[in-house]
Design an enzyme around this catalytic site. Structure first.
Site, short mmCIF file in Angstrom:
data_model
loop_
_atom_site.label_atom_id
_atom_site.label_comp_id
_atom_site.label_asym_id
_atom_site.label_seq_id
_atom_site.Cartn_x
_atom_site.Cartn_y
_atom_site.Cartn_z
N HIS A 163 -17.34 -14.60 7.63
CA HIS A 163 -16.38 -14.23 6.57
C HIS A 163 -17.00 -13.26 5.56
O HIS A 163 -16.79 -13.38 4.35
CB HIS A 163 -15.84 -15.47 5.85
N ASN A 220 -7.85 -21.16 6.76
CA ASN A 220 -7.72 -19.97 7.61
C ASN A 220 -6.25 -19.61 7.73
O ASN A 220 -5.38 -20.35 7.27
CB ASN A 220 -8.27 -20.25 9.02
N TYR A 279 -21.13 -25.64 3.37
CA TYR A 279 -20.68 -24.62 2.42
C TYR A 279 -21.55 -24.59 1.17
O TYR A 279 -21.99 -23.52 0.75
CB TYR A 279 -19.19 -24.83 2.08
#
Ligand code: NDP
Length: 502
Positions: free
Chosen positions: A53, A126, A336
């Site tokens: 990303h 997404n 993350y």
């Protein structure tokens, strides 16, 4: 009159173009600290690019509650119809680097940071309701196939289809990727999904499983492979341009937020694993419940500050919103925050895009690189806990209701290829949701992506498509044989696997 130029320490500077030298021809004098500072800053203008990303586009805006969902959640941002919450969005492609073209065939990230009064809620989703793999062990392997080959340094369709053929749970997501929705016209023209199953609990402590949907009000619009190739030939920044033009014209992109809600006990009854990231919940069983409206109406003043530095965390949940047993979700809870600490630094949550805006931050974490803020709670003696100085204390009333977990610790081995459950939903998408024209384009897009792949991998992947539906396999085979497909937008570069000398 223009303001005076200064050094980073605020001292006025007499020049920004002539270095201090011994005589007019040089050499440089080492005391020209302003020059060295300028060069040193340039060396540090980049932070590590996101591994996935990397290419993204962001806007600021607001979310407004339009329907009461307090029966499902006590989350403060949903407490009253009409309540608004500030939002920072970031949309992205997955595989391309920061300079990649926007209009590539790829899944899109769809991330929203809601600055709620109970802290930030990050919806890190997404534009697809599902994903390629259901177990985080496979995630790095999958991403390696989307990125560059270690020797050719080119992207490798051979690797992509080889992986998918060996991991047929991917066929649901690959079908969406190769369908019309694989190249959205812009972020404004695509839906967003939380994808995972999450949980919500209400004021009475009752838990429901939920899925989040954000449906575009601009309509799902997309580009064909041929059109995307034409656009990329003209501009690599088509998304940034489109979002910029929309917001500048006051034509703010909007989405309607919906929930799917599953009573906790249903999870044992449905004929699929409701925590499997490769599966949706059929709308017929769990209809969409309208929640509110998202409007993205502001271009951030500084892209790097607000979008490149934006750090979304699936672990940023707020009281009333929680996790589910989904293995991929659980792994993301680790991955993350780890990525952001590496990419931005220890105090990444204190940077402007990430710092809460409607909630006060009170924690006992100390010091470290770039600790540029004080003890926010203005109580310097209370730097440990427990303390006698009335420092912040935990609030048991926000605790999540207990979740019963009673199972053996096992490694659940999955029978790849043989699990009929993996083919049911892609079959429904192919044979019930798509019409003939959409199926035809799917066949051609897939054939375009597969064209450079070896025959052995083609046959293995066609066998997977055959398990979804015989017409799917036949349609793609036909398109491969006739060469009747658009210009492939998957970067087609290395057409054979590398021969490795024994
Ligand atoms: P429904 O007919 O109720 O819903 C089908 C959904 O498919 C609609 O939300 C539609 O979105 C979406 N859709 C249409 N074309 C595509 C495409 N090319 N790629 C991705 N989504 C598309 O059926 P069910 O809920 O029973 O699900 C049937 C199949 O539809 C599923 O197996 C799944 O593959 C797919 N799907 C289901 C979703 C869900 O959450 N239930 C969500 C998205 C896809 P829109 O309304 O915007 O046109």
């Amino acid at each position: 009159m223009a303001e005076r130029l200064t050094s980073t320490s605020g001292a006025p500077l007499s020049t920004n173009e002539n270095s201090k030298t011994a005589g007019s021809r040089g050499p440089l004098l080492v005391e020209d600290h302003a020059l060295f500072e300028k060069l040193a800053h340039q060396n540090r203008e980049r932070i590590p690019e996101r591994t996935v990303h990397a290419k993204g586009w962001g806007l600021q805006g607001k979310f407004t509650v339009t329907h009461d969902i307090t029966q499902y959640t006590c989350a403060d941002m949903f407490s009253a119809v009409g309540k608004t919450t500030e939002v920072l969005s970031r949309w992205s492609t997955v595989a391309g680097e920061r300079g990649a073209a926007d209009a590539e065939r790829d899944v899109r990230g769809f991330s929203l940071k809601f600055y709620t009064e109970q802290g930030n809620w990050d919806m890190v989703g997404n534009n697809t309701p599902i994903f390629f793999v259901r177990d985080a062990y496979k995630f790095p392997d999958f991403i390696h196939t989307q990125k560059r080959h270690p020797k050719t340094n080119m992207r490798s369709p051979e690797a992509m289809f080889d992986f998918w053929a060996g991991q047929p749970e991917s066929v649901h997501q690959v079908t969406i990727l190769m369908s019309d929705r694989g190249i959205p016209r812009s972020p404004a023209h695509m839906n967003g999904y939380g994808s995972h199953t999450f949980s919500m609990w209400n004021a009475a402590g009752e838990r429901h499983w939920v899925k989040f949907h954000f449906k575009t009000q601009q309509g799902n619009e997309w580009y064909s492979d041929a059109k995307a190739a034409e656009i990329i030939g003209q501009t690599r920044e088509s998304y940034q341009e489109e979002l910029w033009n929309m917001v500048e014209a006051g034509n703010f992109p909007k989405w309607t937020m919906y929930l799917q809600v599953m009573p906790e006990a249903d999870a044992e009854k449905v004929p699929y694993n409701p925590f499997d990231l490769t599966k949706v919940w059929p709308h017929g069983d769990y209809p969409l419940i309208e929640v509110g409206e998202l409007e993205m109406n502001t271009i951030p003043e500084n892209y790097f500050q607000m979008v490149e530095n934006a750090a979304y965390n699936v672990n940023n949940v707020v009281p009333g919103i929680g996790f589910s047993p989904d293995k991929m979700l659980q792994a993301r809870i680790f991955a993350y925050a780890d990525a952001h600490r590496y990419r931005i630094g220890t105090h990444y949550e204190a940077l402007p895009p990430n710092a809460p805006r409607a909630a006060k931050v009170n924690h006992y974490h100390k010091d470290g690189s770039m600790r540029f803020f004080t003890n926010d709670f203005g109580n310097p003696n209370a730097y440990y806990e427990p303390n006698q100085y009335d420092g912040p204390v935990a609030d048991e009333t926000v605790a999540e209701p207990p979740m019963k977990i009673d199972a053996d610790a096992i490694i659940a081995r999955h029978k790849q290829l043989e699990d009929e459950a993996d083919y049911v939903q892609p079959r429904a998408l192919y044979s019930e949701v798509m019409d003939d024209a959409e199926r035809d384009r799917l066949h051609k897009n897939m054939a375009g992506g597969m064209a450079p792949v070896s025959d052995a991998v083609k046959e293995r992947w066609l066998a997977v498509l055959g398990k979804v539906h015989p017409d799917y396999e036949a349609g793609v085979r036909r398109a491969l044989q006739t060469g009747d497909h658009g210009d492939p937008s998957l970067p087609v570069t290395d057409d054979t696997p590398l021969e490795v000398d024994a």
